[in-house]
Every structure is written in structure tokens, then in C-alpha cells.
Write a protein that holds these residues in place. Structure first.
Motif, PDB file in Angstrom:
ATOM      1  N   ARG A   5       0.848  -1.186   0.000  1.00  0.00           N
ATOM      2  CA  ARG A   5       0.000   0.000   0.000  1.00  0.00           C
ATOM      3  C   ARG A   5       0.887   1.240   0.000  1.00  0.00           C
ATOM      4  O   ARG A   5       1.751   1.391   0.866  1.00  0.00           O
ATOM      5  CB  ARG A   5      -0.913   0.003   1.229  1.00  0.00           C
ATOM      6  N   CYS A  28      -1.215  -2.133   8.292  1.00  0.00           N
ATOM      7  CA  CYS A  28      -0.007  -2.719   7.705  1.00  0.00           C
ATOM      8  C   CYS A  28       0.826  -3.443   8.763  1.00  0.00           C
ATOM      9  O   CYS A  28       0.884  -3.034   9.924  1.00  0.00           O
ATOM     10  CB  CYS A  28       0.835  -1.632   7.038  1.00  0.00           C
ATOM     11  N   ASP A  29       1.497  -4.508   8.329  1.00  0.00           N
ATOM     12  CA  ASP A  29       2.386  -5.255   9.220  1.00  0.00           C
ATOM     13  C   ASP A  29       3.761  -4.612   9.318  1.00  0.00           C
ATOM     14  O   ASP A  29       4.459  -4.770  10.318  1.00  0.00           O
ATOM     15  CB  ASP A  29       2.534  -6.695   8.720  1.00  0.00           C
ATOM     16  N   ILE A  31       5.922  -0.851   8.000  1.00  0.00           N
ATOM     17  CA  ILE A  31       5.801   0.491   7.436  1.00  0.00           C
ATOM     18  C   ILE A  31       7.186   0.999   7.053  1.00  0.00           C
ATOM     19  O   ILE A  31       8.150   0.852   7.813  1.00  0.00           O
ATOM     20  CB  ILE A  31       5.169   1.469   8.453  1.00  0.00           C
ATOM     21  N   LYS A  71       1.649  -7.391   5.078  1.00  0.00           N
ATOM     22  CA  LYS A  71       1.115  -6.225   4.377  1.00  0.00           C
ATOM     23  C   LYS A  71       2.089  -5.067   4.579  1.00  0.00           C
ATOM     24  O   LYS A  71       2.348  -4.660   5.707  1.00  0.00           O
ATOM     25  CB  LYS A  71      -0.263  -5.844   4.915  1.00  0.00           C
ATOM     26  N   GLY A  73       3.355  -1.160   3.987  1.00  0.00           N
ATOM     27  CA  GLY A  73       2.902   0.199   3.715  1.00  0.00           C
ATOM     28  C   GLY A  73       4.081   1.115   3.455  1.00  0.00           C
ATOM     29  O   GLY A  73       5.078   1.078   4.185  1.00  0.00           O
TER      30      GLY A  73
END
Length: 421
Positions: A5, A28-29, A31, A71, A73
Motif C-alpha cells: 500500500r 499494515c504489518d 511500514i 502487508k 505500507g
């Protein structure tokens, strides 16, 4: 498949971060972001879930090694779709699911401060691009309202000076920096009022043209001539080095289909006729001319000096060895590969998808090899092939004959994947 993302964080002040952006970051996991954006989102680097961006490509390569189940970000300032990381992430992760969380861009915030509509406007960026005065003048003449994202070198003061040099002193100009912060700075006036002013890196410019300005001729220096004007063969210096004839060169230019900010490799540049033409057609991009022959290099440097913009770089050496460390191209012209064509194309395929490749061949051996490689090499897809034969009139007594040179075959292809390093 990776889930990435790209989250827009607005122009700077935390009040401009949209709720959807904060929500996306929380989901998010891991960043990634620069210090300014991490602080804006209230995050601190812990090297477990929150990471400093650092060198961009190095960090993206690191991200490739992380588990697909996480995930990821990426926090960016402004809006991810306006001169930001979206295209780079897409190229680096062609198979990933890339989601965009839009943000309020600095240009939008700047326009709002000025009370200016963004309709009929054009946004250009100087970040990492070789913006020339000629390109700037042409853009001002083409668009009634122009927004420019400045960098450390091409500051509002530089823009003002170029406008004066190009005979566009009568335009209206506004400059701003640190938009949305408490120390925001905005100055509006004529270009002469902004010459010599000092600005930080995160600065913007808006230029509004008047109808009279659009009709003024824009002075061009000796190198540039009319912007995008095609060059004749007799404008180039030559020795015994073969040169691509002007009509063939112009077709090559069309098949490359360059954009103003394209990055081109000219492999086997010879006299530089193709390099020079391309440099003039991508004034905000870059042309890297690769040549190993000492005799060719003599005229290559001279033609660069006399005819090219400042966005042409010459690399002395043999391909593919000298290609490995070069900036990733968007376009490649191969006009003199010798026996190294296969290895050159392997290097290109490793650079990822979307690179436009044009290969010129005069001999049957090179043409056959190029065709075979385009059909069989992983990561390369042939899109077109054509042969050009130019015939010109020649007088013989009272008669006239059409006399032709050697036919040139062009193979056009695109990289469509990536070979393993």
C-alpha cells in the motif's frame, strides 16, 4: 503475491493527513517511510515493524526479501500518483497487488493558498530530471498555468532566471515552500523579483502566462535550435565512423516513441547522431551514449558539445560490461552491438518490464540473430519488424536515377519480465 500500500501523507502538516491514510497505515504489518512522514504519522523506527526509507532502491530490494504474507505500507508525502513512488513500485513489483491511498498533494495545497483553479494547468517536476531552460520556456508557452515541483538546483530563483533569459519576463510567477507548515513562505510577482532568492528543496512554482506572452518567440541557444527540430546529416561532424542516415534516424526516433522524461541507452553510439536527436526530444530525461571505438568517440564528444542538450552523457567502454551500473532505462537503441547482442539483451531483461528496445541491423547475420533472440529470449517480446531502404535522386547526364543505400532492418521489442540476476 505481495500486498503493498502506497499511502499519501499530505503536504506536511498532520492536519492534512486523511483518515483513510491513517487507517491504512494501522492495517499494515510493516511500514517504510522517511523521517518526516514517520513523524507525521506518529511512528518511530524500531527495525521490526517501522523502517526508515534510506536509499530508495536498496530499501525496495530489501522489501522483495520480506515474506509475502506481510502487508507492507510505504508512506509518501503529498499524493502517491503525482511524481511520487507509484510507477517505481509498479516496475519493481510487477506481480504485486499495489493499492493506492491518495493524499492531498503539495501542488493542491499551494494552489489553494493562491486561490487558483487547477483546471487547464500542467504539473511538471524537476526532481531527478534534467529540466532545461528551453523545455521550461516551451512548457510556459504551451500551458496557460504551469506548476513546477522544484529541487535543490532548479529552485524558484533558477526558474525566474530562465524565464528572464527566455524572454518571458512578463509572466506572473508565484513561489512557495513548506506549504501547510507554520513557517510556510509564499512570494508572488514578476520573475525579476524572484531572481537570487533562496529557497529550501521542497519548493514549488506557479507560472501564469498571458496571451501576449504566448506569441513571443522563445530564444534558443546554438545547441538546442528549435525544440524537437530534426537534424540533417550535414549538421553532424563526421570521420570514417559510419553514421545512421537522417531518414532512418527519424524513423528510429518515431519507433522509440520517447517522452520528455525518458531515459535512453544508445548502445554503440558511433558518431552520436541518434543520441543527439534523442537528447533533444527528452529534455527532462537523459541519454546515455555507450561507445568503445576511440575514433568514434572523437566525433561523439564533438557532436555532443555542438548539438546536444546538457542531458547527454557519454560512457566509454564495451557493452555489456559497462551497462551493469547504469541508471535503468525506459528506452534502448542498439545500433552497434557487434557479437555482444545476446549479452546486451540479457542485461536489459534483468532491468524489468516495460523497456522499449529498438535494434538496428545492416548485416543479415545481425538481423537473423536479433530475430531469433526476440523470439526465444525470456523476458523479451517482439512487437514489430521492418526494413528501410532510402533511395535518392542522382543525375547522370540528362537522366535521373534513384539510387539507394544499404537497407536497414529495425526490430522493435519490449522487455516483459525479468531474468534472475
Amino acid at each position: 503475491m505481495k500486498d503493498i500500500r502506497i499511502i499519501g501523507g499530505g503536504p506536511g502538516d498532520t492536519a492534512y493527513i486523511l483518515p483513510a491514510a491513517r487507517q491504512a497505515a494501522e492495517q499494515c504489518d510493516l511500514i517504510i517511510g522517511d523521517g518526516r512522514m514517520l513523524r507525521a504519522f506518529g511512528l518511530e523506527v524500531d527495525e521490526k515493524c517501522v523502517f526508515e526509507m534510506g536509499p530508495m532502491m536498496k530499501r525496495l530490494e530489501w522489501l522483495k526479501e520480506q515474506p509475502d504474507s506481510l502487508k507492507a505500507g510505504i508512506l509518501v508525502s503529498g499524493d502517491p500518483l503525482i511524481y511520487s513512488m507509484f510507477r517505481l513500485v509498479r516496475r519493481t513489483f510487477p506481480e504485486a497487488e499495489v493499492r493506492i491511498v491518495p493524499g492531498i498533494g503539495s501542488v493542491q495545497a499551494f494552489a489553494a493558498r493562491l486561490g487558483e483553479s487547477m483546471e487547464e494547468s500542467k504539473i511538471i517536476s524537476a526532481h531527478g530530471r534534467n529540466m532545461t531552460g528551453e523545455f521550461l520556456a516551451a512548457a510556459v508557452r504551451q500551458y496557460p498555468k504551469l506548476f513546477i515541483l522544484c529541487d535543490n538546483e532548479r529552485t524558484p530563483g533558477w526558474v525566474a532566471g530562465q524565464l528572464m533569459d527566455m524572454g518571458l519576463a512578463a509572466v506572473d510567477m508565484s513561489a512557495g515552500s513548506r506549504i501547510s507548515y507554520l513557517d510556510e513562505k509564499i512570494i508572488s510577482g514578476a520573475p525579476e523579483q524572484l531572481i537570487g532568492t533562496e529557497w529550501p528543496a521542497l519548493s514549488l512554482v506557479m507560472i501564469k502566462s498571458k496571451s501576449d506572452d504566448m506569441e513571443q518567440p522563445v530564444p534558443m541557444n546554438g545547441k538546442q535550435g528549435a525544440l524537437n527540430r530534426l537534424l540533417r546529416d550535414d549538421e553532424f561532424l563526421r570521420n570514417q565512423t559510419p553514421m545512421t542516415r537522417e531518414e532512418v534516424r527519424w524513423i528510429i526516433l518515431g519507433k522509440l516513441n520517447l517522452l520528455p522524461d525518458s531515459v535512453l541507452w544508445d548502445v554503440g553510439a558511433g558518431t552520436g547522431s541518434v543520441s543527439v536527436e534523442c537528447a533533444r526530444h527528452c529534455p527532462m530525461g537523459k541519454v546515455i551514449a555507450v561507445e568503445k571505438n576511440p575514433r568514434a568517440l572523437e566525433v561523439l564528444y564533438e557532436n555532443q558539445k555542438q548539438l546536444a542538450s546538457d542531458n547527454m552523457e557519454i560512457i566509454e567502454g564495451a557493452a555489456p560490461e559497462v551497462l551493469e551500473g547504469l541508471e535503468r532505462p525506459t528506452h534502448v537503441f542498439v545500433g552497434g552491438a557487434g557479437r555482444a547482442l545476446k549479452d546486451i539483451l540479457k542485461v536489459l531483461c534483468k532491468k524489468g518490464p516495460g523497456i522499449q528496445v529498438v535494434i538496428a541491423s545492416v548485416t543479415l547475420e545481425t538481423m537473423i540473430e536479433a530475430c531469433q533472440l526476440a523470439e526465444t529470449m525470456e523476458g523479451l517480446e517482439k512487437t514489430e519488424q521492418l526494413t528501410i531502404r532510402i533511395e535518392k535522386e542522382r543525375s547522370v547526364g540528362s537522366y535521373h536515377l534513384m539510387e539507394g543505400g544499404h537497407p536497414v532492418t529495425l526490430l522493435i521489442a519490449r522487455t516483459c519480465g525479468g531474468q534472475d540476476e
